[in-house]
Motif scaffolding. Structure first.
Motif, PDB file in Angstrom:
ATOM      1  N   GLY A   1      -0.049   5.625  11.668  1.00 58.67           N
ATOM      2  CA  GLY A   1       0.106   4.764  10.496  1.00 58.67           C
ATOM      3  C   GLY A   1      -0.325   5.392   9.192  1.00 58.67           C
ATOM      4  N   LEU A   2      -1.183   6.426   9.260  1.00 60.51           N
ATOM      5  CA  LEU A   2      -1.632   7.078   8.025  1.00 60.51           C
ATOM      6  C   LEU A   2      -0.456   7.625   7.220  1.00 60.51           C
ATOM      7  N   ALA A   3       0.585   8.060   7.910  1.00 54.83           N
ATOM      8  CA  ALA A   3       1.733   8.641   7.206  1.00 54.83           C
ATOM      9  C   ALA A   3       2.481   7.607   6.380  1.00 54.83           C
ATOM     10  N   ALA A   4       2.314   6.327   6.712  1.00 52.29           N
ATOM     11  CA  ALA A   4       3.055   5.285   5.997  1.00 52.29           C
ATOM     12  C   ALA A   4       2.601   5.148   4.559  1.00 52.29           C
ATOM     13  N   ASN A   5       1.357   5.506   4.272  1.00 53.93           N
ATOM     14  CA  ASN A   5       0.841   5.344   2.914  1.00 53.93           C
ATOM     15  C   ASN A   5       1.613   6.200   1.905  1.00 53.93           C
ATOM     16  N   PRO A   6       1.683   7.527   2.089  1.00 50.86           N
ATOM     17  CA  PRO A   6       2.465   8.316   1.117  1.00 50.86           C
ATOM     18  C   PRO A   6       3.956   8.013   1.149  1.00 50.86           C
ATOM     19  N   ILE A   7       4.490   7.676   2.331  1.00 53.71           N
ATOM     20  CA  ILE A   7       5.914   7.327   2.402  1.00 53.71           C
ATOM     21  C   ILE A   7       6.184   6.064   1.592  1.00 53.71           C
ATOM     22  N   ALA A   8       5.268   5.098   1.671  1.00 53.52           N
ATOM     23  CA  ALA A   8       5.419   3.867   0.887  1.00 53.52           C
ATOM     24  C   ALA A   8       5.475   4.172  -0.604  1.00 53.52           C
ATOM     25  N   GLY A   9       4.652   5.116  -1.054  1.00 58.09           N
ATOM     26  CA  GLY A   9       4.663   5.483  -2.463  1.00 58.09           C
ATOM     27  C   GLY A   9       6.032   5.968  -2.914  1.00 58.09           C
ATOM     28  N   VAL A  10       6.660   6.793  -2.088  1.00 57.84           N
ATOM     29  CA  VAL A  10       8.004   7.295  -2.414  1.00 57.84           C
ATOM     30  C   VAL A  10       9.016   6.151  -2.448  1.00 57.84           C
ATOM     31  N   LEU A  11       8.944   5.261  -1.459  1.00 55.46           N
ATOM     32  CA  LEU A  11       9.898   4.150  -1.391  1.00 55.46           C
ATOM     33  C   LEU A  11       9.731   3.185  -2.560  1.00 55.46           C
ATOM     34  N   ILE A  12       8.484   2.933  -2.966  1.00 56.24           N
ATOM     35  CA  ILE A  12       8.236   2.054  -4.112  1.00 56.24           C
ATOM     36  C   ILE A  12       8.880   2.624  -5.365  1.00 56.24           C
ATOM     37  N   ASP A  13       8.731   3.933  -5.567  1.00 53.46           N
ATOM     38  CA  ASP A  13       9.305   4.567  -6.751  1.00 53.46           C
ATOM     39  C   ASP A  13      10.817   4.711  -6.654  1.00 53.46           C
ATOM     40  N   ARG A  14      11.321   4.790  -5.439  1.00 52.23           N
ATOM     41  CA  ARG A  14      12.781   4.935  -5.263  1.00 52.23           C
ATOM     42  C   ARG A  14      13.492   3.589  -5.379  1.00 52.23           C
ATOM     43  N   PHE A  15      12.917   2.558  -4.806  1.00 52.45           N
ATOM     44  CA  PHE A  15      13.518   1.224  -4.833  1.00 52.45           C
ATOM     45  C   PHE A  15      12.688   0.334  -5.771  1.00 52.45           C
ATOM     46  N   ASP A  16      11.808  -0.483  -5.218  1.00 48.11           N
ATOM     47  CA  ASP A  16      10.892  -1.257  -6.046  1.00 48.11           C
ATOM     48  C   ASP A  16       9.791  -1.800  -5.151  1.00 48.11           C
ATOM     49  N   ALA A  17       8.689  -2.232  -5.756  1.00 43.49           N
ATOM     50  CA  ALA A  17       7.509  -2.638  -4.997  1.00 43.49           C
ATOM     51  C   ALA A  17       7.781  -3.880  -4.152  1.00 43.49           C
ATOM     52  N   ARG A  18       8.546  -4.824  -4.693  1.00 43.88           N
ATOM     53  CA  ARG A  18       8.783  -6.067  -3.957  1.00 43.88           C
ATOM     54  C   ARG A  18       9.597  -5.804  -2.689  1.00 43.88           C
ATOM     55  N   THR A  19      10.589  -4.941  -2.769  1.00 43.73           N
ATOM     56  CA  THR A  19      11.393  -4.608  -1.597  1.00 43.73           C
ATOM     57  C   THR A  19      10.530  -3.998  -0.501  1.00 43.73           C
ATOM     58  N   VAL A  20       9.655  -3.072  -0.884  1.00 40.69           N
ATOM     59  CA  VAL A  20       8.776  -2.436   0.099  1.00 40.69           C
ATOM     60  C   VAL A  20       7.795  -3.454   0.664  1.00 40.69           C
ATOM     61  N   LEU A  21       7.288  -4.338  -0.189  1.00 39.29           N
ATOM     62  CA  LEU A  21       6.338  -5.355   0.264  1.00 39.29           C
ATOM     63  C   LEU A  21       6.996  -6.279   1.294  1.00 39.29           C
ATOM     64  N   VAL A  22       8.222  -6.708   1.028  1.00 40.59           N
ATOM     65  CA  VAL A  22       8.953  -7.533   1.998  1.00 40.59           C
ATOM     66  C   VAL A  22       9.151  -6.751   3.296  1.00 40.59           C
ATOM     67  N   GLY A  23       9.455  -5.466   3.172  1.00 36.84           N
ATOM     68  CA  GLY A  23       9.633  -4.634   4.353  1.00 36.84           C
ATOM     69  C   GLY A  23       8.381  -4.564   5.212  1.00 36.84           C
ATOM     70  N   THR A  24       7.206  -4.489   4.573  1.00 36.48           N
ATOM     71  CA  THR A  24       5.957  -4.449   5.345  1.00 36.48           C
ATOM     72  C   THR A  24       5.755  -5.754   6.107  1.00 36.48           C
ATOM     73  N   TYR A  25       6.173  -6.867   5.518  1.00 42.95           N
ATOM     74  CA  TYR A  25       6.067  -8.155   6.208  1.00 42.95           C
ATOM     75  C   TYR A  25       7.024  -8.221   7.404  1.00 42.95           C
ATOM     76  N   VAL A  26       8.240  -7.766   7.202  1.00 43.84           N
ATOM     77  CA  VAL A  26       9.251  -7.857   8.257  1.00 43.84           C
ATOM     78  C   VAL A  26       8.857  -7.030   9.473  1.00 43.84           C
ATOM     79  N   ILE A  27       8.427  -5.787   9.254  1.00 42.84           N
ATOM     80  CA  ILE A  27       8.115  -4.940  10.413  1.00 42.84           C
ATOM     81  C   ILE A  27       6.849  -5.418  11.123  1.00 42.84           C
ATOM     82  N   ARG A  28       5.903  -5.998  10.387  1.00 44.57           N
ATOM     83  CA  ARG A  28       4.715  -6.523  11.061  1.00 44.57           C
ATOM     84  C   ARG A  28       5.027  -7.820  11.814  1.00 44.57           C
ATOM     85  N   ALA A  29       5.912  -8.626  11.272  1.00 45.81           N
ATOM     86  CA  ALA A  29       6.345  -9.818  12.011  1.00 45.81           C
ATOM     87  C   ALA A  29       7.005  -9.416  13.326  1.00 45.81           C
TER      88      ALA A  29
END
Length: 403
Positions: free
Chosen positions: A58-86
């Motif tokens: 899971g440690l690798a998800a932190n820097p990957i999230a940073g790239v995705l936030i800058d590539r797409f947007d923070a809300r999209t990534v935040l929703v994604g974190t909810y979906v995969i944890r659900a």
């Protein structure tokens, strides 16, 4: 940046989502290993090893999230974190072996690690100036209240037949509801990061003032881990306090953090964020001194009273540090690379969770009071460093605009 009316309409669903998410987590986190063991039926050693391997992945998800936030947007990534944890929690009852355990736990760990930079980045999108401090404080209040309520509900849930499976289902449902709250927010073009994101993590790592901020934050993060990692060993093994005391100390901290966040934020609103954080370092040092002074006291009520007093001071320091730290990091990050910047800032928790268990245990084994001395030294250096960084960080990040 979102228009003012859009910000106002987005804040409510965002905070509701944060509350529901934390309520579900509160059901699960206090019982993590026991929960997984009961739901999967796997032996405790297998569960412990599986969770450790998953957390490392899971440690690798932190820097990957940073790239995705800058590539797409923070809300999209935040929703994604909810979906995969659900999805992860919905699958837990189906796990029956070591491999599936690692797979499911790793999915959840990746969601957990990506959640924090995404949530902090989205606050920075929704607000600016003093409003950013206020929303960070509201988010912390909502999450602490919900987490405490979830912990209470977990005690009732486990007493029911199939209680652990019920907790898995409720936690999965909490993530679905939280994502639905975010999806209710009408997106705007301003929500997407600027297209001028260049430099990547190399720019973050060569940004001297920001990396200085990350370095001082590491001292605060290690100190905050005392309550969950170091204090149980010190209180029970060194001071001989009954384990039940730990629950009392944890409850005191959780309730006061929930109740005091907005009040402390109002007191700090005219202060430079660097100076507010430096002052919190001084208060943290005072709490370390009080924890250390508990050792020479007579066993029993005197030591317990000292632990309670130290935890009260520790909680005050935590309240003083949390909001300025989040706002300072968000304000110091260029909007085009905010996801990467906040992912690096959030890595202090990943590093701390690796270093603290072994480091705290080693110091307590060598000389119990050395733990408090080392932390106090790190905090003193961090507080002095913040005062030096005050002139090097962006002025708008250091001092909020009252709003």
């Amino acid at each position: 940046m979102l228009r003012p009316s859009s910000r106002t309409s987005a804040t409510g669903p965002f905070l509701v989502g944060m509350f529901v998410d934390a309520l579900g987590n509160g059901l699960y986190v206090p019982l993590t290993l026991l929960f997984i063991q009961e739901v999967t039926g796997l032996p405790t050693p297998v569960v412990g090893l599986g969770v450790t391997v998953a957390a490392t992945i899971g440690l690798a998800a932190n820097p990957i999230a940073g790239v995705l936030i800058d590539r797409f947007d923070a809300r999209t990534v935040l929703v994604g974190t909810y979906v995969i944890r659900a999805l992860g929690f919905a699958l837990y009852p189906l796990v029956s072996g070591f491999g599936p355990l690692i797979a499911v736990a790793a999915v959840i760990a990746c969601g957990d690690r990506a959640f924090y930079p995404a949530a902090r980045s989205y606050v920075a999108v929704l607000t600016e100036g003093g409003g950013r401090d206020r929303l960070y404080a509201l988010m912390a209040t909502a999450r602490n209240v919900a987490f405490g309520l979830g912990g209470l509900l977990s005690a009732a849930a486990v007493s029911l037949a199939g209680g652990y499976a019920l907790i898995a289902a409720l936690n999965a449902a909490s993530f679905v509801i939280a994502s639905a709250c975010l999806l209710r927010i009408r997106p705007t073009s301003d929500e997407r990061p600027p297209s001028s994101a260049r430099g990547g993590y190399r720019q973050v790592l060569t940004d001297g003032p920001f990396m200085g901020l990350v370095s001082v934050e590491q001292a605060f993060t290690l100190t905050k881990l005392i309550l969950s990692v170091g204090l149980p060993l010190y209180a029970v093994s060194v001071l001989g306090a009954p384990p039940a005391v730990l629950g009392i100390l944890y409850t005191i901290n959780t309730l006061l953090v929930a109740a005091g966040q907005m009040g402390v934020r109002r007191l700090q609103r005219h202060a430079r964020r660097t100076h507010a954080m430096a002052l919190s370092g001084v208060v943290f040092i005072a709490s370390c001194a009080l924890y250390a002074l508990a050792a020479p006291l007579p066993p029993g009520p005197p030591r317990i009273a000292a632990l309670v007093a130290a935890t009260l001071v520790f909680t005050l320091a935590e309240l003083m540090h949390a909001t300025p730290s989040s706002s300072l990091a968000a304000g110091a990050a260029p909007p085009a690379l905010r996801g990467r910047y906040l992912a690096v800032h959030q890595m202090t928790w990943s590093v701390g969770q690796v270093v603290a268990p072994a480091g705290f245990s080693l110091l307590l084994g060598l000389a119990p009071l050395s733990l408090w001395g080392v932390l106090a030294t790190l905090l003193a250096l961090a507080s002095a460093g913040l005062l030096r960084l005050s002139a090097r960080l962006p002025a708008e990040a250091v001092s909020e605009k009252i709003s």
